[in-house]
Motif scaffolding. Sequence first.
Motif, PDB file in Angstrom:
ATOM      1  N   MET A  57       5.814  12.243 -34.426  1.00 31.97           N
ATOM      2  CA  MET A  57       6.519  11.962 -33.179  1.00 31.97           C
ATOM      3  C   MET A  57       7.915  12.594 -33.196  1.00 31.97           C
ATOM      4  O   MET A  57       8.337  13.222 -32.224  1.00 31.97           O
ATOM      5  CB  MET A  57       6.613  10.448 -32.973  1.00 31.97           C
ATOM      6  N   GLU A  58       8.623  12.429 -34.312  1.00 31.99           N
ATOM      7  CA  GLU A  58       9.967  13.002 -34.420  1.00 31.99           C
ATOM      8  C   GLU A  58       9.929  14.522 -34.323  1.00 31.99           C
ATOM      9  O   GLU A  58      10.820  15.144 -33.728  1.00 31.99           O
ATOM     10  CB  GLU A  58      10.605  12.581 -35.744  1.00 31.99           C
ATOM     11  N   ALA A  59       8.879  15.126 -34.894  1.00 28.57           N
ATOM     12  CA  ALA A  59       8.773  16.586 -34.855  1.00 28.57           C
ATOM     13  C   ALA A  59       8.688  17.089 -33.424  1.00 28.57           C
ATOM     14  O   ALA A  59       9.386  18.037 -33.044  1.00 28.57           O
ATOM     15  CB  ALA A  59       7.553  17.040 -35.661  1.00 28.57           C
ATOM     16  N   PHE A  60       7.855  16.450 -32.605  1.00 24.97           N
ATOM     17  CA  PHE A  60       7.685  16.929 -31.235  1.00 24.97           C
ATOM     18  C   PHE A  60       8.834  16.513 -30.318  1.00 24.97           C
ATOM     19  O   PHE A  60       8.927  16.998 -29.192  1.00 24.97           O
ATOM     20  CB  PHE A  60       6.334  16.480 -30.677  1.00 24.97           C
ATOM     21  N   ARG A  61       9.709  15.676 -30.820  1.00 20.84           N
ATOM     22  CA  ARG A  61      10.926  15.356 -30.077  1.00 20.84           C
ATOM     23  C   ARG A  61      12.104  16.202 -30.546  1.00 20.84           C
ATOM     24  O   ARG A  61      13.201  16.086 -30.002  1.00 20.84           O
ATOM     25  CB  ARG A  61      11.245  13.867 -30.230  1.00 20.84           C
ATOM     26  N   HIS A  66      11.024  22.526 -30.135  1.00 19.83           N
ATOM     27  CA  HIS A  66      11.053  23.044 -28.752  1.00 19.83           C
ATOM     28  C   HIS A  66      11.478  24.508 -28.742  1.00 19.83           C
ATOM     29  O   HIS A  66      10.906  25.326 -28.014  1.00 19.83           O
ATOM     30  CB  HIS A  66      12.023  22.220 -27.895  1.00 19.83           C
ATOM     31  N   ASP A  67      12.463  24.831 -29.567  1.00 17.16           N
ATOM     32  CA  ASP A  67      12.964  26.201 -29.615  1.00 17.16           C
ATOM     33  C   ASP A  67      11.920  27.147 -30.202  1.00 17.16           C
ATOM     34  O   ASP A  67      11.773  28.280 -29.738  1.00 17.16           O
ATOM     35  CB  ASP A  67      14.246  26.245 -30.450  1.00 17.16           C
ATOM     36  N   ALA A  68      11.180  26.677 -31.212  1.00 15.79           N
ATOM     37  CA  ALA A  68      10.130  27.502 -31.822  1.00 15.79           C
ATOM     38  C   ALA A  68       9.040  27.814 -30.812  1.00 15.79           C
ATOM     39  O   ALA A  68       8.524  28.937 -30.767  1.00 15.79           O
ATOM     40  CB  ALA A  68       9.551  26.793 -33.042  1.00 15.79           C
ATOM     41  N   PRO A  95      -5.582  13.979 -26.662  1.00 18.60           N
ATOM     42  CA  PRO A  95      -6.441  15.143 -26.416  1.00 18.60           C
ATOM     43  C   PRO A  95      -5.628  16.429 -26.286  1.00 18.60           C
ATOM     44  O   PRO A  95      -4.392  16.407 -26.304  1.00 18.60           O
ATOM     45  CB  PRO A  95      -7.136  14.791 -25.097  1.00 18.60           C
ATOM     46  N   TRP A  96      -6.341  17.542 -26.145  1.00 15.14           N
ATOM     47  CA  TRP A  96      -5.670  18.835 -26.012  1.00 15.14           C
ATOM     48  C   TRP A  96      -4.581  18.761 -24.935  1.00 15.14           C
ATOM     49  O   TRP A  96      -4.835  18.371 -23.813  1.00 15.14           O
ATOM     50  CB  TRP A  96      -6.668  19.919 -25.649  1.00 15.14           C
ATOM     51  N   THR A  97      -3.392  19.155 -25.328  1.00  7.19           N
ATOM     52  CA  THR A  97      -2.229  19.086 -24.446  1.00  7.19           C
ATOM     53  C   THR A  97      -1.459  20.401 -24.519  1.00  7.19           C
ATOM     54  O   THR A  97      -1.093  20.847 -25.618  1.00  7.19           O
ATOM     55  CB  THR A  97      -1.293  17.939 -24.872  1.00  7.19           C
ATOM     56  N   ILE A  98      -1.214  21.021 -23.371  1.00  5.70           N
ATOM     57  CA  ILE A  98      -0.376  22.214 -23.327  1.00  5.70           C
ATOM     58  C   ILE A  98       1.087  21.796 -23.456  1.00  5.70           C
ATOM     59  O   ILE A  98       1.558  20.916 -22.732  1.00  5.70           O
ATOM     60  CB  ILE A  98      -0.564  22.987 -21.999  1.00  5.70           C
ATOM     61  N   ILE A  99       1.789  22.404 -24.395  1.00  3.12           N
ATOM     62  CA  ILE A  99       3.217  22.144 -24.566  1.00  3.12           C
ATOM     63  C   ILE A  99       3.961  23.440 -24.316  1.00  3.12           C
ATOM     64  O   ILE A  99       3.778  24.435 -25.035  1.00  3.12           O
ATOM     65  CB  ILE A  99       3.521  21.603 -25.974  1.00  3.12           C
ATOM     66  N   ASP A 100       4.782  23.443 -23.273  1.00  2.00           N
ATOM     67  CA  ASP A 100       5.517  24.642 -22.884  1.00  2.00           C
ATOM     68  C   ASP A 100       7.008  24.385 -22.714  1.00  2.00           C
ATOM     69  O   ASP A 100       7.722  25.189 -22.135  1.00  2.00           O
ATOM     70  CB  ASP A 100       4.943  25.224 -21.593  1.00  2.00           C
ATOM     71  N   GLY A 101       7.471  23.251 -23.233  1.00  3.07           N
ATOM     72  CA  GLY A 101       8.889  22.945 -23.135  1.00  3.07           C
ATOM     73  C   GLY A 101       9.160  21.527 -23.606  1.00  3.07           C
ATOM     74  O   GLY A 101       8.247  20.786 -23.987  1.00  3.07           O
ATOM     75  N   GLU A 103       9.868  18.753 -22.058  1.00  2.00           N
ATOM     76  CA  GLU A 103       9.252  17.651 -21.311  1.00  2.00           C
ATOM     77  C   GLU A 103       7.822  17.394 -21.776  1.00  2.00           C
ATOM     78  O   GLU A 103       7.443  16.236 -22.044  1.00  2.00           O
ATOM     79  CB  GLU A 103       9.267  17.957 -19.815  1.00  2.00           C
ATOM     80  N   SER A 104       7.016  18.441 -21.892  1.00  2.00           N
ATOM     81  CA  SER A 104       5.624  18.252 -22.318  1.00  2.00           C
ATOM     82  C   SER A 104       5.550  17.873 -23.797  1.00  2.00           C
ATOM     83  O   SER A 104       4.655  17.126 -24.205  1.00  2.00           O
ATOM     84  CB  SER A 104       4.804  19.517 -22.043  1.00  2.00           C
TER      85      SER A 104
END
Length: 266
Positions: A57-61, A66-68, A95-101, A103-104
């Motif tokens: 959780m901390e990693a995706f926050r 986000h910069d990577a 489930p599969w989730t697109i992360i593009d910034g 917020e996601s």
Amino acid sequence: MRKGVFSAVMALLAMGFWLSAARAQAETEVDVALVLAVDVSRSMDPDEQELQRQGFMEAFRSPLVHDAIRKGIVGRIIVTYVEWSGVDYQTVIVPWTIIDGPESAMKFADGLDNAPIGRTRRTSISGAIDFSAKLLDRTGVEPLRRVIDISGDGPNSSGRGVMAARDEAVAKGITINGLPIMLKRPSGFGDMENLDLYYKDCVIGGEGAFLIPVRERQHFAEAIRTKIIREIAALPAPSPLIQTVQTQSPSACPEGDRGMYRWDRN
């Protein structure tokens, strides 16, 4: 004259179709499709499982993650989070989730925060790899790379041989990275003295494969963040935590259902 006009119109239409197809393909491309496959077997204490979940959780926050993602070739990734234990237990938590910034990415972390943590018997790394490989065939996008991220605190103890599962996944162009959790000293059946060597020789594989052992609780979140950033960026990282694949596996890797473990290669 009419023929020339017709040819010009057809050329424009063809270009329009090509641009449309190229745009549609671009919209389905991602830098990496990443399966986070997380061990929830009973060998993991509840506080260790919570520490593991919090680390992801901390990693995706993290702004570093986000910069990577932003600096990738495409600038977005697709991720799913799976919990696993025995050969018959693999559960998709997010489930599969697109992360593009940011917020996601935050939304993905919130999905982990809201889900209970499972806890069941046995440790089937091979089952986790097989399940994750099937998930990677059903992303609905075109990833530039496909990666399975295996974290766990013990060797394969049920299901088929882990090397067979690994080799089949690698043959499909999938990279398998590892996060061996080594917070406790081996104390009984199924424990392994040098789990990092086992992961290096028997679990991870594929182009650029690496592992990061976790030996201290305070390093858990940092290890997960470092690992995810490298998986997203597909670039060498200067962290001393990282161990890469340098040689082929030994002739045999012990399996969990065949007895006690001590993994020495001296």
